[in-house]
Write a protein that holds these residues in place. Structure first.
Motif, PDB file in Angstrom:
ATOM      1  N   VAL A  41      -4.633   2.193   3.416  1.00 46.52           N
ATOM      2  CA  VAL A  41      -4.387   0.746   3.468  1.00 46.52           C
ATOM      3  C   VAL A  41      -3.090   0.466   4.219  1.00 46.52           C
ATOM      4  CG1 VAL A  41      -3.772  -1.268   2.054  1.00 46.52           C
ATOM      5  CG2 VAL A  41      -5.727   0.162   1.421  1.00 46.52           C
ATOM      6  N   ALA A  42      -2.042   1.218   3.889  1.00 45.56           N
ATOM      7  CA  ALA A  42      -0.733   0.991   4.489  1.00 45.56           C
ATOM      8  C   ALA A  42      -0.775   1.140   6.008  1.00 45.56           C
ATOM      9  CB  ALA A  42       0.284   1.965   3.890  1.00 45.56           C
ATOM     10  N   ALA A  72       1.157   4.019  -3.018  1.00 45.29           N
ATOM     11  CA  ALA A  72       0.859   5.424  -2.724  1.00 45.29           C
ATOM     12  C   ALA A  72       2.040   6.329  -3.052  1.00 45.29           C
ATOM     13  CB  ALA A  72       0.474   5.573  -1.254  1.00 45.29           C
ATOM     14  N   GLY A 122       0.817  -1.213   0.000  1.00 45.77           N
ATOM     15  CA  GLY A 122       0.000   0.000   0.000  1.00 45.77           C
ATOM     16  C   GLY A 122       0.845   1.256   0.000  1.00 45.77           C
ATOM     17  N   GLU A 123       1.894   1.269   0.806  1.00 46.27           N
ATOM     18  CA  GLU A 123       2.784   2.432   0.884  1.00 46.27           C
ATOM     19  C   GLU A 123       3.548   2.632  -0.420  1.00 46.27           C
ATOM     20  OE1 GLU A 123       6.489   4.531   1.380  1.00 46.27           O
ATOM     21  OE2 GLU A 123       6.434   2.352   1.316  1.00 46.27           O
ATOM     22  N   GLY A 175      -3.906   4.389  -0.868  1.00 49.54           N
ATOM     23  CA  GLY A 175      -2.728   3.570  -0.577  1.00 49.54           C
ATOM     24  C   GLY A 175      -2.202   3.790   0.830  1.00 49.54           C
ATOM     25  N   TYR A 176      -2.154   5.046   1.266  1.00 48.06           N
ATOM     26  CA  TYR A 176      -1.678   5.327   2.621  1.00 48.06           C
ATOM     27  C   TYR A 176      -2.675   4.863   3.683  1.00 48.06           C
ATOM     28  CZ  TYR A 176       2.438   7.814   0.974  1.00 48.06           C
ATOM     29  OH  TYR A 176       3.642   8.124   0.394  1.00 48.06           O
TER      30      TYR A 176
END
Length: 110
Positions: free
Chosen positions: A42-43, A17, A13-14, A39-40
């Motif tokens: 999720v991360a 992102a 995810g990171e 993405g962040y």
């Protein structure tokens, strides 16, 4: 083992992102900007789950190390970023460090 899977999802995810940041052009493009934010989210969600059993120092070292390597690879492939031999050597050291920490260290949760 599932907490390492959570950490892997967090890293992916990171990386997604961070890689989308360039395409967002300062958050002026809607779709890449959405990818960055999603993405962040999720991360950090999956990182919080991973931290239930993986020590924070170990999780962050693995997160940062693999994130650096994967973002550098994506930048090289997608954005044409040039890497010299020293960059590849440094990336090799990062991969080695992450492997030692996660596979051999008694401080990591196996």
């Amino acid at each position: 083992m599932k907490y390492w899977v959570f950490l892997a999802i967090a890293i992916i995810g990171e990386v997604v992102a961070t890689s989308a940041l360039k395409s967002s052009e300062g958050f002026s493009k809607l779709v890449p900007s959405f990818v960055v934010v999603a993405g962040y989210v999720v991360a950090f969600y999956f990182l919080s789950l991973a931290l239930k059993t993986i020590p924070v120092g170990v999780a962050y070292a693995v997160w940062a190390g693999l994130g650096i390597v994967l973002v550098a690879a994506i930048a090289y492939i997608v954005h044409g970023q040039k890497l010299d031999v020293w960059a590849f050597i440094g990336i090799g050291f990062i991969v080695s460090g992450v492997a030692v920490l996660s596979l051999l260290s008694s401080t990591s949760a196996h």
